[in-house]
Design an enzyme around this catalytic site. Structure first.
Site, PDB file in Angstrom:
ATOM      1  N   TYR A 156     -51.262  48.852  20.156  1.00  0.00           N
ATOM      2  CA  TYR A 156     -50.858  47.486  19.806  1.00  0.00           C
ATOM      3  C   TYR A 156     -49.654  47.452  18.862  1.00  0.00           C
ATOM      4  CZ  TYR A 156     -54.162  44.401  22.115  1.00  0.00           C
ATOM      5  OH  TYR A 156     -54.835  43.666  23.061  1.00  0.00           O
ATOM      6  N   HIS A 201     -43.711  46.249  18.138  1.00  0.00           N
ATOM      7  CA  HIS A 201     -42.642  45.629  17.355  1.00  0.00           C
ATOM      8  C   HIS A 201     -41.387  45.284  18.150  1.00  0.00           C
ATOM      9  CE1 HIS A 201     -45.060  47.578  14.043  1.00  0.00           C
ATOM     10  NE2 HIS A 201     -44.976  46.330  13.665  1.00  0.00           N
TER      11      HIS A 201
END
Length: 641
Positions: free
Chosen positions: A416, A419
């Site tokens: 996860y 960015h």
């Protein structure tokens, strides 16, 4: 069923030899590392002869053809088999070694049978500490593979070099199938799911820099993950474990808090509602210890989502108050809280994730997690047709931990790290005319600056601007430059790209090829196969000194070719198909207690009837012109003219 069995037997007979030849021997941990570990027993899940053959055939077909390259019905059958294998082999417990120094848990109270607790305790009534804030992350890989590398290997190649050479955004590459709301949403979710806590500033990783590196301090320092304070001295030879300061449950803790002090601050004390300003904006606490804008990661997108679902909580309270006028403030709050959390989980499951991985097969599979094969229309008409999660979805089915105590995993926290979704530059436009109101950089939206920005633009215009613009693609050389030179609210400087690389290694998450082997995927056989581009392959080869096995997981995931419609990698998808359903399967408020008796019928109707679009339109009705004809609020909205 007979046809399916014949298909699976045919696949086994015709493809087994070719697949067996392609399997790569796994690099094994040292004998000493293996000897100190207790083996996690394989869950007794779908172990009949039929299911073993089914799963093996699914794996063979996937390796030979790919689940994404066959018709959707067959692709779905293959994904079921792949998920079976992951459930059997890729859930590993880190709690065998008893925890110490944990505060005593409060005694069970009757209201905890139907209410979520602030700290996540008592979700599992037989194991009340499971998944609560302050408990350990689990693992998706066998524990013997989760020892971090020793120095100097753990620093090789230099994470700053990886950041500058392979991650730095050379030119903004958009993800054209989704909008910036999708980027804001996933950070909103991560804020609920996990945090390793505040890193100590002593004993950082020391990263040597080239003389011409513009970083303000030589050498660079990257703070370490806080130690697990619940480990005893006898755990020293075991792989490191780490603590999740948030609850592991999907319980909207980013809104409601994980301790009583924060929870008390956010409540208004009237009609179950949360505090919101008269102008419809958040009121942030003056106490720096409670102010989310002073925690790294806060930006305008986070504030928008936090505001939206604070308002949604209050609207749910109004609906419940009209239905149950004699309820206390606590009664209304607790019911609104679990309804709001379930609506958020539904939106993520059936809207955000299908938008970000928009392959037809994966879209159907993810929606089936919520509604089963009967899908939304039939379930709205007839309710659940079966106790089976396959037929009627996970919500309302039986709770199932698959033999391993529930927790989020370190591998989950790494996949996860998305960015690159964040653009460096933003244009805000007016919903009424589409005229440009403001151009700014991410720096001007981050931290406390988000409050300043909302003095110049309305939340309606902010949502319109995010909805009609694209985030960045999750690929190499597309990491936001601002985050490579990020000043935290406390003044500490970070290269977040280098930190992501170092964090993956520190947490004992294997390098890319080994990670794929342990998830039953073939490793890349060359840099060219990994990247699909000769120029990029040469860059990666140079940084990793021609050693393909050293390629970091994040670099490999950003580089690899992905299924059609996917904004992230097939490698990350394996963790998703396992953990996305597990977060629902293990939570009694999404399984056996997902009932009108717990949620109320009004609450169940609210979850059933609402989506991201209806939530946006309830609180920002002027968005109607932009959302007209939009099926999924996380896909790009048309510009109004």
């Amino acid at each position: 069923m007979k046809l399916l069995k014949r298909l699976m037997w045919l696949a086994v007979g015709t493809l087994a030899a070719g697949i067996a030849a392609a399997l790569v021997l796994r690099e094994r941990p040292t004998t000493e590392q293996q000897s100190v570990l207790k083996k996690t027993p394989a869950p007794n899940y779908r172990q009949t002869t039929f299911w073993r053959l089914y799963d093996r055939a699914a794996e063979i077909l996937d390796r030979a053809v790919g689940w994404d390259k066959v018709p959707t019905p067959l692709g779905l059958l293959m994904l079921i088999g792949l998920r079976n294998i992951l459930r059997q082999q890729n859930l590993h417990d880190t709690t065998d070694e008893p925890a110490i120094n944990q505060p005593p848990i409060e005694p069970m109270q009757s209201h905890q049978l139907v209410n979520r607790t602030i700290d996540g305790s008592y979700n599992d009534l037989e194991h009340p500490m499971m998944g609560m804030a302050g408990s350990r992350f689990g693992r998706n890989l066998p524990l013997e593979y989760t020892f971090p590398e020793a120095k100097p290997a753990i620093l090789n190649p230099n994470p700053r070099t990886v950041s500058l050479e392979l991650l730095t955004r050379e030119k903004f590459q958009p993800a054209t199938t989704v909008n910036i709301l999708a980027a804001a949403w996933i950070q909103f979710m991560v804020r609920d799911w996990f945090s390793h806590g505040t890193s100590p500033k002593d004993n950082p990783w020391v990263i040597e820099l080239k003389d011409d590196d513009p970083w303000p301090e030589h050498p660079m320092k990257i703070l370490r993950v806080p130690d697990d304070s619940t480990r005893s001295a006898s755990s020293a030879k075991l792989p490191p474990t780490y603590i999740n300061t948030e609850t592991h449950w999907w319980d909207a803790s980013q809104i409601y808090g994980v301790d009583k002090k924060i929870a008390a601050f956010r409540r208004s004390g009237k009609d179950g509602k949360l505090i919101i300003g008269g102008d419809g904006r958040l009121i942030l606490p003056s106490d720096p210890a409670l102010n989310p804008a002073l925690v790294p990661g806060w930006w305008l997108g986070m504030e928008m989502m936090q505001t939206l679902f604070t308002l949604e909580h209050n609207s749910i309270c109004d609906r419940l108050r009209s239905e149950y006028p004699d309820w206390s403030d606590d009664d209304v709050f607790e019911r609104a809280r679990i309804v709001n959390a379930a609506l958020i989980a539904k939106i993520h499951t059936v809207e955000w994730t299908p938008a970000i991985i928009s392959h037809p097969t994966s879209q159907y599979a993810l929606r089936a997690n919520w509604w089963g094969l009967e899908m939304e229309r039939l379930q709205k008409l007839f309710g659940r047709l079966s106790d089976s999660e396959v037929i009627s979805g996970i919500p309302g089915s039986e709770t199932n931990h698959y033999g391993i105590p529930y927790s989020l995993t370190e591998e989950f926290t790494i996949v996860y790290r998305m960015h690159p979704l964040i653009p460096d530059d933003y244009t805000f436009r007016a919903i009424e005319s589409d005229e440009t109101l403001l151009d700014c950089t991410f720096r001007e939206l981050a931290g406390p600056h988000s409050e300043e920005m909302l003095q110049h633009i309305s939340l309606t215009d902010a949502f319109y601007s995010f909805g009609s613009a694209n985030p960045g693609a999750i690929i190499l050389n597309n990491f936001p430059r601002f985050l490579q030179n990020f000043e935290r609210p406390d003044g500490y400087m970070m290269d977040l790209a280098a930190t992501d690389i170092m964090r993956t290694r520190e947490l004992g998450v294997p390098r890319y090829n080994q990670f794929r082997r342990l998830l039953h995927l073939p490793p890349a056989s060359s840099f060219e196969e990994l990247t699909g581009d000769a120029t990029l392959a040469e860059k990666v080869r140079r940084v990793y000194n021609n050693d393909l096995e050293r390629v970091d997981l994040i670099v490999g995931m950003f580089a690899e070719k992905r299924p059609a419609g996917f904004a992230f990698s097939e490698t990350a998808f394996r963790i998703f198909i396992l953990m996305a359903s597990r977060r629902l399967n293990s939570d009694r408020f999404f399984t056996k207690d997902f009932t009108p008796q717990v949620y109320t019928q009004a609450g169940m109707d609210w979850i059933r009837d609402n989506s991201m679009s209806t939530v946006l339109l309830r609180h920002y009705p002027h968005l109607a012109s932009a959302l007209r004809g939009v099926d999924n609020a996380f896909t790009p909205w048309p510009r109004v003219v």
